[in-house]
Design a protein around this motif. Sequence first.
Motif, PDB file in Angstrom:
ATOM      1  N   LYS A 226      46.754  54.224  40.858  1.00  0.00           N
ATOM      2  CA  LYS A 226      47.910  55.119  40.985  1.00  0.00           C
ATOM      3  C   LYS A 226      47.502  56.581  40.919  1.00  0.00           C
ATOM      4  N   ARG A 227      46.490  56.882  40.135  1.00  0.00           N
ATOM      5  CA  ARG A 227      46.084  58.269  39.907  1.00  0.00           C
ATOM      6  C   ARG A 227      45.726  58.980  41.216  1.00  0.00           C
ATOM      7  N   TYR A 228      45.060  58.286  42.134  1.00  0.00           N
ATOM      8  CA  TYR A 228      44.545  58.938  43.344  1.00  0.00           C
ATOM      9  C   TYR A 228      45.252  58.499  44.620  1.00  0.00           C
ATOM     10  N   ALA A 229      46.360  57.775  44.482  1.00  0.00           N
ATOM     11  CA  ALA A 229      47.023  57.198  45.647  1.00  0.00           C
ATOM     12  C   ALA A 229      47.831  58.227  46.426  1.00  0.00           C
ATOM     13  N   PRO A 230      47.852  58.106  47.757  1.00  0.00           N
ATOM     14  CA  PRO A 230      48.741  58.935  48.579  1.00  0.00           C
ATOM     15  C   PRO A 230      50.174  58.424  48.471  1.00  0.00           C
ATOM     16  N   GLN A 231      51.104  59.192  49.021  1.00  0.00           N
ATOM     17  CA  GLN A 231      52.514  58.797  48.973  1.00  0.00           C
ATOM     18  C   GLN A 231      52.789  57.554  49.810  1.00  0.00           C
ATOM     19  N   ASP A 232      52.077  57.409  50.903  1.00  0.00           N
ATOM     20  CA  ASP A 232      52.342  56.303  51.838  1.00  0.00           C
ATOM     21  C   ASP A 232      51.298  55.204  51.679  1.00  0.00           C
ATOM     22  N   LEU A 233      51.746  54.049  51.184  1.00  0.00           N
ATOM     23  CA  LEU A 233      50.877  52.881  51.064  1.00  0.00           C
ATOM     24  C   LEU A 233      51.468  51.699  51.834  1.00  0.00           C
ATOM     25  N   THR A 234      52.148  52.029  52.917  1.00  0.00           N
ATOM     26  CA  THR A 234      52.855  51.013  53.698  1.00  0.00           C
ATOM     27  C   THR A 234      51.908  49.899  54.161  1.00  0.00           C
ATOM     28  N   GLY A 235      52.287  48.669  53.858  1.00  0.00           N
ATOM     29  CA  GLY A 235      51.532  47.512  54.321  1.00  0.00           C
ATOM     30  C   GLY A 235      50.309  47.157  53.511  1.00  0.00           C
ATOM     31  N   LYS A 236      49.991  47.927  52.472  1.00  0.00           N
ATOM     32  CA  LYS A 236      48.776  47.680  51.702  1.00  0.00           C
ATOM     33  C   LYS A 236      48.976  46.541  50.697  1.00  0.00           C
ATOM     34  N   THR A 237      47.848  45.943  50.310  1.00  0.00           N
ATOM     35  CA  THR A 237      47.798  44.987  49.209  1.00  0.00           C
ATOM     36  C   THR A 237      47.109  45.657  48.037  1.00  0.00           C
ATOM     37  N   ILE A 238      47.677  45.531  46.850  1.00  0.00           N
ATOM     38  CA  ILE A 238      47.032  46.042  45.642  1.00  0.00           C
ATOM     39  C   ILE A 238      46.611  44.866  44.777  1.00  0.00           C
ATOM     40  N   LEU A 239      45.341  44.867  44.395  1.00  0.00           N
ATOM     41  CA  LEU A 239      44.754  43.827  43.557  1.00  0.00           C
ATOM     42  C   LEU A 239      44.393  44.453  42.224  1.00  0.00           C
ATOM     43  N   THR A 240      45.079  44.039  41.161  1.00  0.00           N
ATOM     44  CA  THR A 240      44.889  44.693  39.870  1.00  0.00           C
ATOM     45  C   THR A 240      45.177  43.708  38.754  1.00  0.00           C
ATOM     46  N   LEU A 259      51.414  42.592  46.023  1.00  0.00           N
ATOM     47  CA  LEU A 259      50.765  42.845  44.733  1.00  0.00           C
ATOM     48  C   LEU A 259      50.128  41.547  44.272  1.00  0.00           C
ATOM     49  N   ILE A 260      48.838  41.623  43.957  1.00  0.00           N
ATOM     50  CA  ILE A 260      48.132  40.465  43.407  1.00  0.00           C
ATOM     51  C   ILE A 260      47.584  40.856  42.042  1.00  0.00           C
ATOM     52  N   THR A 261      47.925  40.065  41.035  1.00  0.00           N
ATOM     53  CA  THR A 261      47.413  40.317  39.688  1.00  0.00           C
ATOM     54  C   THR A 261      46.448  39.208  39.303  1.00  0.00           C
ATOM     55  N   THR A 262      45.320  39.608  38.702  1.00  0.00           N
ATOM     56  CA  THR A 262      44.324  38.626  38.271  1.00  0.00           C
ATOM     57  C   THR A 262      44.694  38.016  36.934  1.00  0.00           C
ATOM     58  N   THR A 263      45.631  38.654  36.208  1.00  0.00           N
ATOM     59  CA  THR A 263      46.097  38.118  34.931  1.00  0.00           C
ATOM     60  C   THR A 263      47.544  37.675  35.084  1.00  0.00           C
ATOM     61  N   PRO A 264      47.944  36.619  34.375  1.00  0.00           N
ATOM     62  CA  PRO A 264      49.300  36.090  34.536  1.00  0.00           C
ATOM     63  C   PRO A 264      50.328  36.932  33.796  1.00  0.00           C
ATOM     64  N   ARG A 265      51.583  36.797  34.188  1.00  0.00           N
ATOM     65  CA  ARG A 265      52.660  37.466  33.470  1.00  0.00           C
ATOM     66  C   ARG A 265      52.935  36.723  32.162  1.00  0.00           C
ATOM     67  N   MET A 266      53.075  37.496  31.099  1.00  0.00           N
ATOM     68  CA  MET A 266      53.428  36.935  29.791  1.00  0.00           C
ATOM     69  C   MET A 266      54.646  37.700  29.309  1.00  0.00           C
ATOM     70  N   GLY A 267      55.810  37.060  29.335  1.00  0.00           N
ATOM     71  CA  GLY A 267      57.037  37.757  29.001  1.00  0.00           C
ATOM     72  C   GLY A 267      57.415  38.705  30.123  1.00  0.00           C
TER      73      GLY A 267
END
Length: 311
Positions: A226-240, A259-267
């Motif tokens: 997020k720190r270095y991202a441009p305003q337009d991320l149309t169509g991108k995949t984020i892996l975090t 959005l792909i997360t390597t850790t599961p949601r807890m709560g």
Amino acid sequence: MTDPLQGWQPAPAGHKHVVSVSLGGSARNARETTTVLGQPFIIERIGTDGDAKKMAALFQALDGRVDAFGLGGADLYLLAGGKRYTFTNVRKLVAGARITPVLDGSGLKNTLERDAIAQLDPVLNWRTQKVLMVSAVDRFGMAEALAGHGADMVFGDIVFGLNVDRPLRSITSLQRVARLILPALTRLPQDWFYPTGAKQDTSVQGKGTRYYAWADVIAGDTLYVKRYAPQDLTGKTILTQTITQADRDWMKARGVARLITTTPRMGSRNFATNVLEAMFVALSGKREALTGPEYLEYIRQVGFKPEINEL
């Protein structure tokens, strides 16, 4: 300094208690109750808004009162090219924890995230993907796994960390740079190159912005992305990994497709690898980091898999 434990509540009887103490913002704090392999847990995150003295005081005050600490917003170790590098200033911050083990997520990054990349290959077909890792030396396992699966890579460690437009495009060059810079880098305050406190809520654009446009997938730490991202991320995949609802809203507003997360949601959120690593250590009853095979065994038992969210 006021009492660092003012308002804090210990876990109920029969629960194990994991507390992640973070240099990051307190607005991201969370406390969740969950059960893992039959064991009830309180999973908690306490942010210190970049206040290193408060962080050190919390580690000291909670030592022996919780089962395991996570270290958030900073790395204690970096694992790169088979070597471990220690941040000397971060080691001082956690020195007050003499009884309770402190886990920074580096061991789990080197196992869970490698595993996640392999599991995602049938879905994403990494050989067809252009991937920007904004910072790779803190997720060397993910970097090696992506390169090993044939992704077209840009490692942005020099571009974003040092503000020099020198993208690294092979794991060999990343290893070479890691050997050269990590011995010196780990002697510097980590907030020189990683956003802490109020910096976590602001974005800056510069030399690296064009690599976001080039990439199909942007991988790495959420705050760094997020720190270095441009305003337009149309169509991108984020892996975090660590994601709050505010992060999801931010991604939707900028047009992120997946959005792909390597850790599961807890709560209500996806907790960071430091929290999950601390959870596994607490489950084991040990007072130190586990081995790679031990982490993988817990990952298999719990059934952790990457989560794919179409936004």
